[in-house]
Write a protein that holds these residues in place. Structure first.
Motif, PDB file in Angstrom:
ATOM      1  N   ALA A 170      17.709 -45.598  -0.510  1.00 10.02           N
ATOM      2  CA  ALA A 170      17.928 -47.017  -0.783  1.00 10.02           C
ATOM      3  C   ALA A 170      17.839 -47.873   0.464  1.00 10.02           C
ATOM      4  CB  ALA A 170      19.300 -47.209  -1.441  1.00 10.02           C
ATOM      5  N   GLY A 171      17.589 -47.263   1.619  1.00  5.33           N
ATOM      6  CA  GLY A 171      17.482 -48.026   2.854  1.00  5.33           C
ATOM      7  C   GLY A 171      18.798 -48.611   3.326  1.00  5.33           C
ATOM      8  N   LYS A 172      19.905 -47.931   3.041  1.00  4.60           N
ATOM      9  CA  LYS A 172      21.220 -48.462   3.382  1.00  4.60           C
ATOM     10  C   LYS A 172      21.993 -47.548   4.331  1.00  4.60           C
ATOM     11  CE  LYS A 172      22.089 -51.277  -0.721  1.00  4.60           C
ATOM     12  NZ  LYS A 172      22.338 -52.522   0.021  1.00  4.60           N
ATOM     13  N   LEU A 173      21.295 -46.769   5.119  1.00  6.60           N
ATOM     14  CA  LEU A 173      21.986 -45.900   6.075  1.00  6.60           C
ATOM     15  C   LEU A 173      22.594 -46.708   7.217  1.00  6.60           C
ATOM     16  CD1 LEU A 173      19.652 -42.786   6.444  1.00  6.60           C
ATOM     17  CD2 LEU A 173      21.961 -42.837   5.482  1.00  6.60           C
ATOM     18  N   SER A 183      27.626 -31.997   1.438  1.00  2.00           N
ATOM     19  CA  SER A 183      26.286 -31.420   1.522  1.00  2.00           C
ATOM     20  C   SER A 183      25.214 -32.477   1.786  1.00  2.00           C
ATOM     21  CB  SER A 183      25.953 -30.675   0.220  1.00  2.00           C
ATOM     22  OG  SER A 183      25.981 -31.568  -0.885  1.00  2.00           O
ATOM     23  N   GLY A 184      25.599 -33.764   1.824  1.00  2.00           N
ATOM     24  CA  GLY A 184      24.634 -34.817   2.150  1.00  2.00           C
ATOM     25  C   GLY A 184      24.092 -35.580   0.956  1.00  2.00           C
ATOM     26  N   LYS A 185      24.763 -35.494  -0.204  1.00  3.18           N
ATOM     27  CA  LYS A 185      24.269 -36.210  -1.401  1.00  3.18           C
ATOM     28  C   LYS A 185      24.265 -37.718  -1.176  1.00  3.18           C
ATOM     29  CE  LYS A 185      27.390 -34.560  -4.166  1.00  3.18           C
ATOM     30  NZ  LYS A 185      28.146 -33.777  -3.163  1.00  3.18           N
ATOM     31  N   THR A 186      25.396 -38.250  -0.708  1.00  3.24           N
ATOM     32  CA  THR A 186      25.490 -39.696  -0.485  1.00  3.24           C
ATOM     33  C   THR A 186      24.519 -40.149   0.592  1.00  3.24           C
ATOM     34  OG1 THR A 186      27.817 -39.669  -1.135  1.00  3.24           O
ATOM     35  CG2 THR A 186      27.061 -41.567   0.129  1.00  3.24           C
ATOM     36  N   THR A 187      24.371 -39.343   1.647  1.00  2.46           N
ATOM     37  CA  THR A 187      23.437 -39.691   2.720  1.00  2.46           C
ATOM     38  C   THR A 187      22.010 -39.759   2.204  1.00  2.46           C
ATOM     39  OG1 THR A 187      24.877 -38.616   4.337  1.00  2.46           O
ATOM     40  CG2 THR A 187      22.608 -39.022   5.004  1.00  2.46           C
ATOM     41  N   LEU A 188      21.633 -38.824   1.328  1.00  2.00           N
ATOM     42  CA  LEU A 188      20.285 -38.836   0.756  1.00  2.00           C
ATOM     43  C   LEU A 188      20.068 -40.097  -0.077  1.00  2.00           C
ATOM     44  CD1 LEU A 188      17.552 -37.578   0.067  1.00  2.00           C
ATOM     45  CD2 LEU A 188      18.680 -36.293  -1.762  1.00  2.00           C
ATOM     46  N   LEU A 189      21.037 -40.435  -0.925  1.00  2.00           N
ATOM     47  CA  LEU A 189      20.894 -41.628  -1.763  1.00  2.00           C
ATOM     48  C   LEU A 189      20.826 -42.893  -0.914  1.00  2.00           C
ATOM     49  CD1 LEU A 189      23.365 -40.786  -4.683  1.00  2.00           C
ATOM     50  CD2 LEU A 189      20.875 -40.658  -4.708  1.00  2.00           C
ATOM     51  N   LYS A 190      21.661 -42.974   0.104  1.00  2.00           N
ATOM     52  CA  LYS A 190      21.624 -44.145   0.980  1.00  2.00           C
ATOM     53  C   LYS A 190      20.303 -44.222   1.742  1.00  2.00           C
ATOM     54  CE  LYS A 190      26.498 -45.134   1.875  1.00  2.00           C
ATOM     55  NZ  LYS A 190      27.526 -45.288   2.933  1.00  2.00           N
ATOM     56  N   ALA A 191      19.786 -43.074   2.147  1.00  2.00           N
ATOM     57  CA  ALA A 191      18.499 -43.074   2.848  1.00  2.00           C
ATOM     58  C   ALA A 191      17.384 -43.574   1.934  1.00  2.00           C
ATOM     59  CB  ALA A 191      18.184 -41.666   3.359  1.00  2.00           C
ATOM     60  N   GLU A 222       7.458 -52.266   4.268  1.00  2.00           N
ATOM     61  CA  GLU A 222       6.312 -53.000   3.728  1.00  2.00           C
ATOM     62  C   GLU A 222       6.688 -53.939   2.595  1.00  2.00           C
ATOM     63  OE1 GLU A 222       2.831 -50.613   2.904  1.00  2.00           O
ATOM     64  OE2 GLU A 222       3.580 -49.011   4.196  1.00  2.00           O
ATOM     65  N   PHE A 223       7.930 -53.917   2.123  1.00  2.00           N
ATOM     66  CA  PHE A 223       8.345 -54.779   1.020  1.00  2.00           C
ATOM     67  C   PHE A 223       9.847 -55.022   1.147  1.00  2.00           C
ATOM     68  CE2 PHE A 223       8.925 -50.477  -0.300  1.00  2.00           C
ATOM     69  CZ  PHE A 223      10.007 -50.462  -1.152  1.00  2.00           C
ATOM     70  N   ILE A 224      10.411 -55.748   0.180  1.00  4.05           N
ATOM     71  CA  ILE A 224      11.850 -56.046   0.192  1.00  4.05           C
ATOM     72  C   ILE A 224      12.547 -55.020  -0.697  1.00  4.05           C
ATOM     73  CG2 ILE A 224      13.620 -57.776  -0.285  1.00  4.05           C
ATOM     74  CD1 ILE A 224      11.483 -59.904   0.049  1.00  4.05           C
ATOM     75  N   PRO A 225      13.186 -54.020  -0.110  1.00  2.00           N
ATOM     76  CA  PRO A 225      13.767 -52.934  -0.922  1.00  2.00           C
ATOM     77  C   PRO A 225      14.823 -53.413  -1.915  1.00  2.00           C
ATOM     78  CG  PRO A 225      13.685 -52.329   1.415  1.00  2.00           C
ATOM     79  CD  PRO A 225      13.374 -53.779   1.324  1.00  2.00           C
TER      80      PRO A 225
END
Length: 338
Positions: free
Chosen positions: A200-203, A190-198, A222-225
């Motif tokens: 966290a900026g790790k897609l 359903s996209g749970k992992t994709t949402l979390l990665k998005a 704008e910053f260092i995630p």
């Protein structure tokens, strides 16, 4: 009008002062005897408060130091074999193994009961001087993620095939509020992992992202995630030849102390102005964890203890070729590292 003072008057005055001093000495001695008799086990230091005066004097000496030196000095309470309580001034940047163990034991005797109380004591200290701990609020608006799917023959490059766009997330909107635990539920794929990665900026680079993600109003560019959040994967990735303690210490050194030193300096300044004396254990812990450049930090001991992996702290993590800690311990080590 001036009056003449005779030698008899001086003798009577000096005699009266000697009587008062003698009575005060008798009163102090009798009070000390009463304290010894009243104290359990006959420990004069338990009731008399003389060790409190000793602690106050040592703390006053620390308060007179310049800011740099003051933030490196702390007080540790020790109970000797004879039951006497002593207060020792220590350099928090160079705490020994025994000092660290005693400090952690005094803070977290029983992890399940004491951890929340310990965190509340940390929060009370900052609230008392009116300092707000930085909080992070995540907002995502109209977040859409899509990728390309190929037929099997196209993937194998046997025959050319058209790419088919697959939408993984479709205009998701929400808020992750600070100081809360958010539970994400959904059926498989359903996209749970994709949402979390998005968030966290790790897609992956081959995915197309539309929408807006902000951390306290700032976008990810704008910053260092990596200094603000972490995504913990289901797969544990470690260096198998490192111990659990070395793994957490290395992670802590990579992350640094952040704003803890500046926060502690401001807190110490406000406490000094208001005449507030912090709890010795809390003060020593916060000062120790705010020192940069340490090979091992008290934060490591704290994380090991609350995650229940202090029993395997000096065991190699292990991998497919090396025997190491169990799967559950490895997952908790991943959580502590991240």
């Amino acid at each position: 009008m001036a009056t003449a003072v005779t030698a008899d008057d001086l003798r009577r005055s000096m005699s009266r002062q000697r009587s008062i001093a003698s009575a005060s000495r008798r009163g102090w001695a009798s009070a000390s005897i009463r304290e010894v008799l009243a104290a359990p086990g006959g420990d004069v230091f338990q009731k008399s408060g003389r060790h409190d005066n000793e602690e106050e004097l040592k703390w006053a000496a620390i308060e007179r130091l310049p800011t740099y030196d003051r933030l490196r000095k702390g007080m540790l309470t020790q109970v000797l074999d004879n039951g006497r309580v002593v207060h020792e001034e220590v350099d928090v940047a160079h705490l020994g193994i025994d000092d660290k163990k005693n400090l952690m034991d005094s803070i977290l005797k029983v992890v399940e009961e004491d951890n929340e109380r310990f965190l509340m004591r940390l929060r009370d200290r900052t609230d008392r001087v009116g300092i707000d701990i930085p909080k992070v609020e995540i907002r995502y608006e109209n977040l859409s993620v899509e990728g390309d799917a190929f037929g099997l023959l196209g993937v194998l490059k046997l025959f050319p095939s058209k790419k088919k766009a697959v939408k993984i997330l479709d205009e998701a909107t929400g808020i992750v509020k600070p100081s809360r635990m958010t539970l994400l539920l959904g059926p498989p794929a359903s996209g749970k992992t994709t949402l979390l990665k998005a968030l966290a900026g790790k897609l992956e680079d081959d995915l197309r992202v539309n929408g807006k993600i902000t951390y306290c109003g700032h976008e990810l560019n704008e910053f260092i995630p990596q200094r603000t959040f972490a995504y913990i994967s289901q797969n544990d990735l470690h260096h198998g030849e490192m111990t659990v303690r070395e793994t957490l210490d290395f992670s802590g050194r990579c992350l640094g102390v952040g704003t803890r030193y500046e926060l502690l300096a401001e807190m110490s300044r406000r406490e000094k102005q208001a005449g507030i004396k912090p709890e010795p254990e809390i003060d020593a812990f916060m000062k120790s964890t705010a020192m940069a450049g340490q090979k091992t930090s008290l934060v490591t001991d704290y994380v090991l203890k609350i995650l229940g992996i202090d029993i395997c702290a000096n065991t190699m993590v292990g991998d497919d070729m090396r025997r190491g800690i169990s799967g559950g311990q490895k997952k908790r080590a991943t959580t502590g590292e991240m």
